[in-house]
Design an enzyme around this catalytic site. Structure first.
Site, PDB file in Angstrom:
ATOM      1  N   GLU A 188       0.883  -1.163   0.000  1.00  0.00           N
ATOM      2  CA  GLU A 188       0.000   0.000   0.000  1.00  0.00           C
ATOM      3  C   GLU A 188       0.921   1.213   0.000  1.00  0.00           C
ATOM      4  O   GLU A 188       1.496   1.558   1.027  1.00  0.00           O
ATOM      5  CB  GLU A 188      -0.803  -0.068   1.302  1.00  0.00           C
ATOM      6  CG  GLU A 188      -2.157   0.548   1.263  1.00  0.00           C
ATOM      7  CD  GLU A 188      -2.768   0.561   2.660  1.00  0.00           C
ATOM      8  OE1 GLU A 188      -2.873   1.653   3.216  1.00  0.00           O
ATOM      9  OE2 GLU A 188      -3.122  -0.507   3.190  1.00  0.00           O
ATOM     10  N   ASP A 207      -5.535   9.714   9.754  1.00  0.00           N
ATOM     11  CA  ASP A 207      -4.285   9.170  10.272  1.00  0.00           C
ATOM     12  C   ASP A 207      -3.890   9.773  11.610  1.00  0.00           C
ATOM     13  O   ASP A 207      -4.078  10.952  11.866  1.00  0.00           O
ATOM     14  CB  ASP A 207      -3.157   9.400   9.257  1.00  0.00           C
ATOM     15  CG  ASP A 207      -3.263   8.445   8.086  1.00  0.00           C
ATOM     16  OD1 ASP A 207      -3.254   7.225   8.337  1.00  0.00           O
ATOM     17  OD2 ASP A 207      -3.385   8.903   6.940  1.00  0.00           O
TER      18      ASP A 207
END
Lengths: 400, 271
Positions: free
Chosen positions: B49, B60
């Site tokens: 990824e 995040d």
């Protein structure tokens, strides 16, 4: 599609948040026309916030400058000193109905943070406020007020340490505490349904102003002027006049150090289309979509995006968006103090500055209505420093 | 059959879970980024990824925020990410590669142009944490004709009704978020996780990969016992952050190898 103003808006957020947004929309649709809810909000707005706020005609400025009549919608006279409390109060009541025991909020100028801390104290709800460290330094009185009101104030040191970064941290908190927490967004930005809810709760400004100008003048104003950062005070007052095509609506963004300087916060004047903090709207970005730094003397306008409804109103041509720079805003701040005895917030000073330019170009029968979204007590240090800097430059013969 | 599908099919036969490793392009710097990604592929990652670094990553936590900001400040952009994939493919790396990034990076580039260039470079799909399936129709229309997988998320907060709609739109695999929150290293996995995966399993035949908080080999082992893949990001970034420039590649290889050896499907007693 649901949640869009034309092509603008949407809900570009993490999957984890979708349930909360859907729940918020559902509950909002359920209670917004509920008589009990409306009465509860109206009673607190009247007895606690101090609504309706006055519509003040200005006398000395028009006699000095000539031109149109000027009226100020006095949101600065609400309890806590800005329009932010209209939305904070109604959303906190909504959150309570949904069963949330904890509220997180972001704040730029500190006005929304103070409003949220105030209503949380009033309603007995736990309150966490995120504020960029740079903003906290330039709005110290509001920092102290929030703490005194019992809010858990968390400084954000990420990014530019201003409003965008505070919203980012509030969203991350919400993702993590999604079950018991409501995110009380303070501007008409972010994912659906926030832009709609905030606009609805701020529409009281426009409703009152419309009635008051009819009472004073027996007719509609020719211009309505408001400052636009995220755009909640502007959409609130515009909503009273959107369906009156003869009323020209002007949104004033922050030109910072100059609209051509790249140091501004005027996405509606110089921005491009993109997705910022959950919403498709005009924004300030580089060629690769990274959000650009913004500059404004007014922390409440220091934001790289704008509410999606404003983007829609820009493209549809219903509202004209323009900008005022730091220097012009400071001068308007001082002028309104000296001439009318009113201390405006630096944010609202942008709208005042535009009106001061506009009014002398119009005939005496015309009416300009300005939304004075907040008071300037919080800005004293920064404004005085700024004005001293301007005076110094003038002494040195620099054209300002 | 797409590279991603083929990978999951082969792993199923071997009774192994997929190890999916996240790393932003340009981290810790542009000089060693490409060789680190190659090291990850060679040490056993089944899918990579690749983060397209965005300076305001709302899903995040602090570790990935900081890494992405560093990568952006290093000058990493989407063109460089595409180039990196081209180079990896040219050097013989055949591991499936998906881009993980935020809407605005892709939108600013232009979806049509991006889809064409991604396929040419050898990208297999996209993971976009701020693109919920309900907003994704225009994106699916641009990516699907190019054979690019668009991987959607399911969260513990996703209702059953909504999950039914999400799984219909997804391709490649489904990204199951272990816990309500942002990315980041966590001590333990939530107790509800196996039940959550089991519930999605009833609704979809797509492979199910679990991410957020998967921090060590023990976590990978546990997740591999009930899901088809384990996604590790922040924990690897911490390994890179703590390593010296001489040992970083070696440390990354050792960490990925250790995680991969935990993907063999065995029953795990929860403690």
């Amino acid at each position: 599609m649901n949640g869009f103003f034309g092509q603008f808006g949407g809900a570009f957020v993490a999957e984890t948040l979708i349930r909360n947004l859907e729940e918020l929309e559902h509950e909002y649709e359920r209670v917004k026309d509920d008589v009990n809810f409306r009465n509860e909000v109206a009673a607190i707005l009247k007895h606690f916030v101090g609504r309706p706020t006055p519509l003040t005609p200005l006398h000395r400025i028009p006699s000095k400058l000539g031109g149109a009549k000027l009226y100020l919608k006095r949101e600065d006279l609400t309890h806590t000193g800005a329009h932010k409390i209209n939305n904070a109060l109604a959303q906190a009541l909504l959150a309570k109905k949904i069963g949330k025991q904890r509220i997180v909020a972001e704040t730029g100028a500190g006005q929304h943070g103070v409003a949220v801390a105030t209503v949380c104290s009033l309603l007995g709800i736990e309150c966490v406020v995120y504020m960029g460290a740079v903003d906290a330094a330039r709005q110290a009185p509001n920092v102290q007020r929030m703490k005194l009101l019992g809010a858990d104030l968390r400084l954000v040191h990420a990014g530019q340490q201003t409003l965008k970064d505070a919203i980012g941290e509030a969203i991350r908190d919400w993702i993590t505490n999604v079950h018991d927490t409501h995110y009380l967004l303070g501007s008409a930005v972010g994912p659906h349904p926030f832009p709609k809810i905030v606009a609805d709760f701020q529409s009281i400004i426009g409703q009152e102003a419309r009635e008051q100008i009819f009472e004073a003048e027996g007719r509609l104003p020719d211009y309505v002027v408001a400052c636009v950062g995220g755009g909640s005070n502007a959409i609130g007052i515009f909503n009273g006049f959107l369906d009156d095509p003869e009323v020209k609506l002007i949104g004033v963004q922050a030109a910072g150090e100059g609209i051509e300087s790249n140091k501004h916060a005027a996405p509606l004047v110089k921005g491009s289309l993109g997705i910022v903090q959950g919403s498709f709207t005009y924004m300030l970005q580089d060629a690769y979509g990274q959000i650009l730094e913004t500059h404004s003397i007014a922390p409440g306008l220091d934001y790289p995006g704008v509410g999606p409804q404003h983007s829609f109103l820009k493209d549809s041509g219903r509202v004209e968006y323009t900008s005022i720079n730091d220097r012009e805003a400071l001068k308007a701040f001082e002028y309104l103090c000296r001439t009318e005895g009113i201390l405006p917030a630096l944010e609202s000073s942008h709208a005042v500055a535009y009106a001061l330019k506009l009014a002398p170009t119009l005939s005496e029968e015309m009416i300009v209505l300005v939304n004075l979204s907040g008071r300037g007590d919080k800005d004293m240090n920064q404004a005085i420093e700024g004005l001293e800097r301007l005076a110094q430059l003038e002494l040195e013969g620099v054209t300002v | 059959m797409s590279r991603i599908e083929k990978t999951f099919a082969q792993l199923r036969e071997k009774e192994e879970g997929a190890l999916i490793i996240y790393i932003p392009v340009g981290y810790p710097n542009l000089d060693i980024s490409e060789s680190l990604i190659r090291a990850i592929a060679e040490s056993g990652a089944d899918i990579i990824e690749l983060g397209v670094p965005y300076a305001d990553p709302l899903a995040d936590g602090p570790t990935i925020q900081e890494a992405c900001l560093q990568a952006v400040n290093n000058g990493t952009n989407l063109d460089i990410c595409l180039e990196t994939v081209s180079k990896l493919r040219a050097s013989g790396i055949d591991t499936p590669i998906v881009f993980m990034g935020y809407c605005n990076s892709f939108l600013a580039y232009g979806l049509e142009r991006l889809a064409a260039q991604a396929v040419e470079a050898g990208v297999d799909g996209f993971i976009i944490p701020d693109l919920p399936s309900t907003m994704a129709q225009p994106w699916v229309q641009k990516f699907e004709p190019h054979g690019l997988d668009l991987i959607f998320f399911l969260a513990p907060t996703t209702s059953e009704e909504r999950a039914a709609a999400v799984v219909k739109q997804g391709s490649g695999f489904l990204y199951c978020i272990s816990v309500a929150g942002v990315t980041g290293v966590r001590q333990s996995l939530p107790n509800e996780l196996p039940g959550f995966i089991h519930q999605i399993r009833q609704q979809s035949t797509l492979p199910l990969a679990v991410g957020f908080g998967i921090s060590n080999a023990q976590h990978v082992k546990e997740v591999s016992s009930y899901a088809d893949g384990a996604i590790v990001g922040s924990a690897l970034i911490q390994v890179i952050k703590q390593a010296s420039s001489e040992t970083v590649e070696q440390d990354v290889r050792a960490f990925v190898h250790q995680l991969k050896s935990a993907t063999r499907r065995v029953a795990v007693e929860r403690v």
